[in-house]
Design a protein around this motif. Sequence first.
Motif, mmCIF file in Angstrom:
data_model
loop_
_atom_site.group_PDB
_atom_site.id
_atom_site.type_symbol
_atom_site.label_atom_id
_atom_site.label_comp_id
_atom_site.label_asym_id
_atom_site.label_seq_id
_atom_site.Cartn_x
_atom_site.Cartn_y
_atom_site.Cartn_z
ATOM 1 N N THR A 179 0.852 -1.120 -0.093
ATOM 2 C CA THR A 179 -0.079 -0.079 0.095
ATOM 3 C C THR A 179 0.970 1.227 -0.159
ATOM 4 O O THR A 179 0.374 2.391 0.564
ATOM 5 C CB THR A 179 -0.919 0.059 0.924
ATOM 6 N N GLU A 180 1.898 1.122 -0.629
ATOM 7 C CA GLU A 180 2.932 2.352 -0.622
ATOM 8 C C GLU A 180 2.233 3.600 -1.422
ATOM 9 O O GLU A 180 2.424 4.716 -0.970
ATOM 10 C CB GLU A 180 4.125 1.948 -1.582
ATOM 11 N N VAL A 181 1.366 3.260 -2.176
ATOM 12 C CA VAL A 181 0.754 4.533 -2.987
ATOM 13 C C VAL A 181 -0.330 5.288 -2.074
ATOM 14 O O VAL A 181 -0.200 6.365 -1.953
ATOM 15 C CB VAL A 181 -0.280 3.822 -4.025
ATOM 16 N N ILE A 182 -0.905 4.447 -1.079
ATOM 17 C CA ILE A 182 -1.800 5.270 0.117
ATOM 18 C C ILE A 182 -0.876 5.947 0.800
ATOM 19 O O ILE A 182 -0.989 7.039 1.313
ATOM 20 C CB ILE A 182 -2.768 4.227 0.718
ATOM 21 N N VAL A 183 0.285 5.542 1.032
ATOM 22 C CA VAL A 183 1.142 6.155 2.050
ATOM 23 C C VAL A 183 1.555 7.477 1.645
ATOM 24 O O VAL A 183 1.775 8.408 2.268
ATOM 25 C CB VAL A 183 2.519 4.943 2.607
ATOM 26 N N VAL A 184 1.786 7.417 0.271
ATOM 27 C CA VAL A 184 2.329 8.801 -0.220
ATOM 28 C C VAL A 184 1.303 9.981 -0.235
ATOM 29 O O VAL A 184 1.607 10.886 0.091
ATOM 30 C CB VAL A 184 2.495 8.454 -1.900
ATOM 31 N N PHE A 185 -0.052 9.549 -0.262
ATOM 32 C CA PHE A 185 -1.141 10.610 -0.153
ATOM 33 C C PHE A 185 -1.651 10.711 1.396
ATOM 34 O O PHE A 185 -2.405 11.764 1.624
ATOM 35 C CB PHE A 185 -2.329 10.095 -1.162
ATOM 36 N N SER A 186 -1.559 9.759 2.379
ATOM 37 C CA SER A 186 -2.209 9.796 3.600
ATOM 38 C C SER A 186 -1.209 9.836 4.694
ATOM 39 O O SER A 186 -0.664 8.633 4.601
ATOM 40 C CB SER A 186 -3.187 8.847 3.738
#
Length: 172
Positions: free
Chosen positions: A53-60
Amino acid sequence: MDVYEDPATRTAEPVRPRGLLTARFIATVLVMPVLWVFWLAVILVTFAVGMVTEVIVVFSTSYENGLFNLLDRATARMRLPSWGVTWPELIHEGDTAYYKARVEREVRNWTTQAQFPRDPKKFRRVMECEIPMRHYRGIGGWYVAQVALAQGWELRPTDVRKEVRLWWSAAS
Protein backbone atom coordinates in the motif's frame (compact mmCIF):
# COMPACT_ATOMS: atom_id res chain seq x y z
CA MET A 1 14.95 16.96 46.88
CA ASP A 2 11.29 16.25 46.27
CA VAL A 3 10.19 12.89 47.60
CA TYR A 4 6.66 12.03 46.52
CA GLU A 5 6.13 8.91 48.55
CA ASP A 6 6.63 7.64 52.03
CA PRO A 7 10.04 5.90 52.19
CA ALA A 8 8.43 3.09 54.21
CA THR A 9 6.70 1.91 51.03
CA ARG A 10 10.06 1.36 49.35
CA THR A 11 10.99 -1.83 51.18
CA ALA A 12 12.24 -5.00 49.55
CA GLU A 13 9.77 -7.48 48.14
CA PRO A 14 9.47 -10.78 50.02
CA VAL A 15 11.45 -13.71 48.66
CA ARG A 16 9.33 -15.79 46.33
CA PRO A 17 9.04 -19.57 46.85
CA ARG A 18 11.55 -21.60 44.85
CA GLY A 19 8.85 -23.79 43.29
CA LEU A 20 6.92 -20.78 42.01
CA LEU A 21 10.09 -19.29 40.55
CA THR A 22 10.96 -22.54 38.82
CA ALA A 23 7.46 -22.84 37.35
CA ARG A 24 7.57 -19.24 36.11
CA PHE A 25 11.03 -19.79 34.61
CA ILE A 26 9.85 -22.89 32.75
CA ALA A 27 6.75 -21.01 31.53
CA THR A 28 8.95 -18.14 30.39
CA VAL A 29 11.26 -20.48 28.46
CA LEU A 30 8.30 -22.19 26.78
CA VAL A 31 6.04 -19.19 26.10
CA MET A 32 8.48 -16.42 25.16
CA PRO A 33 9.73 -17.97 21.88
CA VAL A 34 6.12 -18.45 20.77
CA LEU A 35 5.29 -14.83 21.61
CA TRP A 36 8.40 -13.53 19.86
CA VAL A 37 7.59 -15.50 16.71
CA PHE A 38 4.03 -14.14 16.80
CA TRP A 39 5.14 -10.50 17.20
CA LEU A 40 7.83 -10.97 14.56
CA ALA A 41 5.12 -12.23 12.21
CA VAL A 42 3.02 -9.15 13.02
CA ILE A 43 5.98 -6.92 12.18
CA LEU A 44 6.65 -8.74 8.89
CA VAL A 45 2.97 -8.57 7.91
CA THR A 46 2.95 -4.85 8.71
CA PHE A 47 6.00 -4.34 6.50
CA ALA A 48 4.34 -6.33 3.72
CA VAL A 49 1.11 -4.33 3.98
CA GLY A 50 3.15 -1.12 3.97
CA MET A 51 5.01 -2.18 0.82
CA VAL A 52 1.82 -3.18 -0.99
CA THR A 53 0.00 0.00 0.00
CA GLU A 54 2.89 2.36 -0.71
CA VAL A 55 0.65 4.43 -2.97
CA ILE A 56 -1.74 5.12 -0.08
CA VAL A 57 1.19 6.05 2.16
CA VAL A 58 2.26 8.74 -0.32
CA PHE A 59 -1.10 10.50 -0.07
CA SER A 60 -2.17 9.76 3.51
CA THR A 61 0.00 10.59 6.50
CA SER A 62 -2.56 9.19 8.94
CA TYR A 63 -2.32 5.77 7.27
CA GLU A 64 1.47 5.90 7.54
CA ASN A 65 1.26 6.98 11.20
CA GLY A 66 -1.10 4.08 11.87
CA LEU A 67 1.41 1.62 10.40
CA PHE A 68 4.21 3.12 12.48
CA ASN A 69 2.08 2.97 15.63
CA LEU A 70 1.36 -0.70 14.97
CA LEU A 71 5.07 -1.37 14.53
CA ASP A 72 5.88 0.50 17.74
CA ARG A 73 3.32 -1.47 19.72
CA ALA A 74 4.52 -4.77 18.26
CA THR A 75 8.17 -4.10 19.07
CA ALA A 76 7.27 -2.86 22.56
CA ARG A 77 5.56 -6.18 23.28
CA MET A 78 8.70 -8.15 22.43
CA ARG A 79 10.08 -7.81 25.96
CA LEU A 80 9.95 -9.99 29.02
CA PRO A 81 6.50 -9.81 30.65
CA SER A 82 6.08 -8.92 34.31
CA TRP A 83 5.36 -12.54 35.26
CA GLY A 84 8.49 -13.82 33.49
CA VAL A 85 11.55 -15.02 35.40
CA THR A 86 15.03 -15.00 33.91
CA TRP A 87 17.86 -17.36 34.80
CA PRO A 88 19.75 -14.77 36.94
CA GLU A 89 16.55 -14.01 38.85
CA LEU A 90 16.01 -17.71 39.48
CA ILE A 91 19.54 -18.16 40.82
CA HIS A 92 19.88 -14.91 42.79
CA GLU A 93 16.45 -14.65 44.44
CA GLY A 94 17.02 -13.19 47.90
CA ASP A 95 20.67 -12.25 47.25
CA THR A 96 20.88 -8.58 48.30
CA ALA A 97 24.47 -8.12 47.12
CA TYR A 98 23.50 -9.16 43.60
CA TYR A 99 20.57 -6.73 43.50
CA LYS A 100 22.69 -3.88 44.90
CA ALA A 101 25.27 -4.41 42.16
CA ARG A 102 22.51 -4.62 39.56
CA VAL A 103 20.94 -1.33 40.70
CA GLU A 104 24.30 0.43 40.81
CA ARG A 105 25.11 -0.77 37.28
CA GLU A 106 21.70 0.29 35.96
CA VAL A 107 21.84 3.77 37.51
CA ARG A 108 25.43 4.19 36.32
CA ASN A 109 24.37 3.30 32.76
CA TRP A 110 21.52 5.84 32.84
CA THR A 111 23.83 8.48 34.31
CA THR A 112 26.35 7.92 31.53
CA GLN A 113 23.60 8.24 28.92
CA ALA A 114 22.38 11.46 30.55
CA GLN A 115 25.83 13.05 30.81
CA PHE A 116 27.28 12.19 27.43
CA PRO A 117 25.43 12.39 24.11
CA ARG A 118 25.61 9.47 21.69
CA ASP A 119 26.36 11.69 18.71
CA PRO A 120 28.44 14.83 19.37
CA LYS A 121 26.70 16.65 16.50
CA LYS A 122 23.24 15.99 17.94
CA PHE A 123 23.22 16.81 21.62
CA ARG A 124 20.24 14.86 22.93
CA ARG A 125 20.44 13.81 26.56
CA VAL A 126 18.37 11.31 28.43
CA MET A 127 16.26 13.40 30.81
CA GLU A 128 14.02 10.77 32.38
CA CYS A 129 14.38 7.06 33.01
CA GLU A 130 12.51 4.16 34.58
CA ILE A 131 14.16 1.37 36.51
CA PRO A 132 11.86 -1.67 36.56
CA MET A 133 11.22 -3.63 39.73
CA ARG A 134 13.05 -6.70 38.45
CA HIS A 135 16.31 -4.75 38.97
CA TYR A 136 15.66 -3.83 42.64
CA ARG A 137 13.33 -6.58 43.83
CA GLY A 138 15.67 -7.93 46.51
CA ILE A 139 16.60 -4.59 48.11
CA GLY A 140 13.69 -2.23 47.55
CA GLY A 141 13.14 1.06 45.82
CA TRP A 142 14.76 3.01 48.66
CA TYR A 143 18.18 1.78 47.57
CA VAL A 144 17.51 2.89 44.00
CA ALA A 145 16.58 6.32 45.36
CA GLN A 146 19.77 6.53 47.45
CA VAL A 147 22.06 5.55 44.57
CA ALA A 148 20.24 7.78 42.08
CA LEU A 149 20.20 10.82 44.38
CA ALA A 150 23.93 10.41 44.97
CA GLN A 151 24.51 10.54 41.21
CA GLY A 152 22.36 13.61 40.58
CA TRP A 153 18.92 12.19 39.79
CA GLU A 154 15.61 13.35 41.26
CA LEU A 155 12.67 11.10 42.10
CA ARG A 156 9.46 11.33 40.10
CA PRO A 157 5.97 10.21 41.13
CA THR A 158 5.95 6.47 40.62
CA ASP A 159 4.44 3.16 41.59
CA VAL A 160 7.30 1.38 43.36
CA ARG A 161 5.63 -2.00 42.81
CA LYS A 162 6.33 -1.56 39.07
CA GLU A 163 9.26 0.85 38.65
CA VAL A 164 11.17 3.81 40.02
CA ARG A 165 11.06 6.85 37.76
CA LEU A 166 13.94 9.31 37.83
CA TRP A 167 14.58 12.76 36.34
CA TRP A 168 18.05 14.01 35.49
CA SER A 169 18.32 17.16 37.63
CA ALA A 170 21.24 18.64 35.69
CA ALA A 171 18.91 19.06 32.71
CA SER A 172 16.89 21.75 34.50
